[in-house]
Design a protein around this motif. Structure first.
Motif: not given
Length: 545
Positions: A295-296, A455-464, A466-469, A504-510
């Motif tokens: 989303e960035q 929290t790091d993957i999907y949280g605001i400011g999380g270190g991982s 990267w998608k900017g969710y 909101n689909v920031p990521t789609l699991p496969v």
């Protein structure tokens, strides 16, 4: 170094085997000492400091991560047991306080004892806002670390708020404070070697120490004479050779060039089953494959910032075709993954929040038309002058991922969405993704057995992240889950966050990917560990005979 937790609380259900095949191993009365094992590594670590965002790769953990032990270690049955720690227990509820004792015999390879200072050093680097670390979860809940013995072997970790997954946190490596204190920039520590910067000599507290690294070729780990475990390593060396192309990796084990491989699922693995002299172990682990939507603005695709557009993409991806055409060949019971935190096999925890996203060109058309998009003469949708043409990247040389990519591209095009291949070798792909320079990325998170890393993957400011969710609700739910000590309530919080992300689909699991460990029957002591710890966590027990 970091070992993300993305799996579950009820863990036993994850370790059901898919198949075990191959020739029978020889037996011996006792382990033989000496010799080496050559392990074919599917990826080359992008850099060596696994705490950094750009280096936080599974093969970083499975190679150089073995050189740096944690207070705890995770076993193949998903249990957390003391490793460097002699003991660790909660001794006070408010504030939550854990008393830790480090094993008396635990020392670094230069003979310096492992102490609380080494845990404290990692904590200080993790909470330093100047450091580009992959995760701060857990460390940012610690308010003090205080020694309780003169030798520094006993100490207390005092949390500012309850932190439920503290054992998973304690799996992370300790770094040698006496070697690294005084280094001005943690972001540049151990990018290309694992040496004490004060004397240039390799340093670690694991059973093997990296003594040679030739970029693009191999890493050599030599037995640590100061290893403090129950027995000295049986092998003299373990050599990791990089075989980043699926075909060459599998040919290397088939032709005897390497002694073991740990590839992601590949169709050629089915052909190895039953080959004399080889054994295959496969388990349903915590490897969750997904499509990340960036989303960035730096990703260069502004439509990805709109939830409705990401929903349209979710309906354009035929995940069931991927499962049917590929993954069912490994396991006929394989299903589409419908949750971003829990795997399909985690009964009582897994809720299929993403199950509504079934491939449907009609749903795509309905969403796109509703938002004023029109189809061009080439059949591709265009919205306010921006074509629905998106770069879709994954790791070059991973034949299965490339095949999945082809299936997804063909199906999406029939729905008016164009995915353009944007692949790179893993050593280039992951630093690019961690820097936000992608539009859609297909890769996997590998877990420890606890969802605190979300929290790091999907949280605001999380270190991982990267998608900017940027969801306040999801961030707060995951943070609340980290502080919730009641397992039932904690699971409910995690699933509430997942349900919100399904909307909101920031990521789609496969898919929840199975693990595959292939090795020669002459190798003893080796076994799969389908957590993020990986099969190399017990290299001291390997021997050849």
């Amino acid at each position: 170094m970091h070992r993300f937790g993305l799996a579950a609380i009820a863990l036993v259900a994850l370790v059901a085997a898919v198949f075990v095949g191959g020739g029978s191993a020889s037996t011996s009365a006792s382990p033989k000492k000496g010799g080496q094992v050559v392990f074919g590594a599917e990826q080359e670590p992008p850099c060596l400091n696994g705490f950094l965002s750009g280096c936080n790769n599974t093969w970083t953990s499975w190679t150089v991560g073995t050189q740096y032990r944690g207070l705890y270690i995770q076993k193949p049955d998903f249990s957390f047991v003391p490793d460097l720690a002699q003991s660790a227990k909660i001794v006070k509820a408010k504030p939550m306080t854990i008393a830790v004792k480090i094993k008396k015999q635990a020392v670094w390879s230069d003979g310096v004892p492992v102490t609380y200072q080494d845990f404290k050093y990692v904590w200080q680097q993790e909470i330093n806002p100047k450091n580009d670390v992959a995760s701060r979860s857990g460390y940012d809940s610690i308010k003090a670390i205080t020694p309780t013995s003169k030798d520094g072997k006993s100490f207390k970790v005092i949390f500012s708020k309850p932190f439920a997954p503290w054992k998973a946190l304690f799996v992370n490596s300790l770094y040698p404070a006496h070697a690294l204190n005084g280094q001005p920039d943690f972001n540049n520590v151990w990018l290309n070697d694992l040496n004490n910067p004060k004397n240039g000599k390799p340093i670690g507290d694991g059973p093997f120490i990296m003594t040679n690294y030739t970029k693009g070729q191999s890493m050599t780990f030599t037995a640590n004479p100061k290893w403090w475990g129950p027995h000295k390593p049986y092998l003299s060396k373990v050599v990791f050779v990089f075989r980043t192309n699926t075909d060459t990796e599998i040919q290397a084990i088939r032709g005897g060039e390497v002694d073991a491989i740990y590839p992601q699922p590949q169709l050629q693995l089915v052909d190895l089953k039953g080959q004399p002299g080889l054994k295959i172990e496969s388990n349903a682990g915590t490897t969750l494959e997904h499509l990340d939507f960036n989303e960035q603005l730096k990703g260069g695709m502004p439509l990805l910032r709109a939830p409705w557009f990401r929903q349209a993409l979710a309906y354009a991806v035929n995940r069931q075709a991927v499962i049917t055409q590929i993954y069912k060949k490994f396991n006929p019971k394989q299903q589409v993954l419908q949750n971003l935190t829990y795997g399909n096999s985690q009964k009582g925890l897994y809720v299929p929040h993403f199950q509504k996203y079934v491939f449907s060109p009609a749903k795509v058309a309905s969403i796109m038309t509703k938002h004023g998009c029109t189809k061009g003469s080439d059949g591709i949708w265009s919205c306010n002058g921006t074509k629905a043409t998106i770069k879709y990247g994954t790791t070059t040389g991973n034949k299965l991922r490339e095949l999945v990519q082809e299936i997804v591209q063909a199906q999406a095009k029939s729905a008016g969405i164009q995915f353009v291949t944007d692949n790179d070798p893993s050593r280039l792909f992951f630093p690019r993704v961690s820097d936000g320079n992608y539009q859609i990325a297909m890769f996997a998170w590998v877990g420890t057995g606890d969802p605190f890393g979300q929290t790091d993957i999907y949280g605001i400011g999380g270190g991982s992240n990267w998608k900017g969710y940027n969801s306040v609700k999801v961030t707060n739910l995951f943070k609340a889950s980290d502080a919730e000590l009641n397992p039932t309530k904690r699971t409910a919080l995690v699933n509430a966050a997942d349900a919100n992300m399904a909307a909101n689909v920031p990521t789609l699991p496969v898919v929840q990917k199975p693990t595959f460990l292939v090795y020669k029957t002459k190798i003893h002591g080796i076994r799969d560990n389908s957590t993020v710890q990986g099969p190399t966590d017990n290299m001291q027990d390997w021997w050849v005979g």
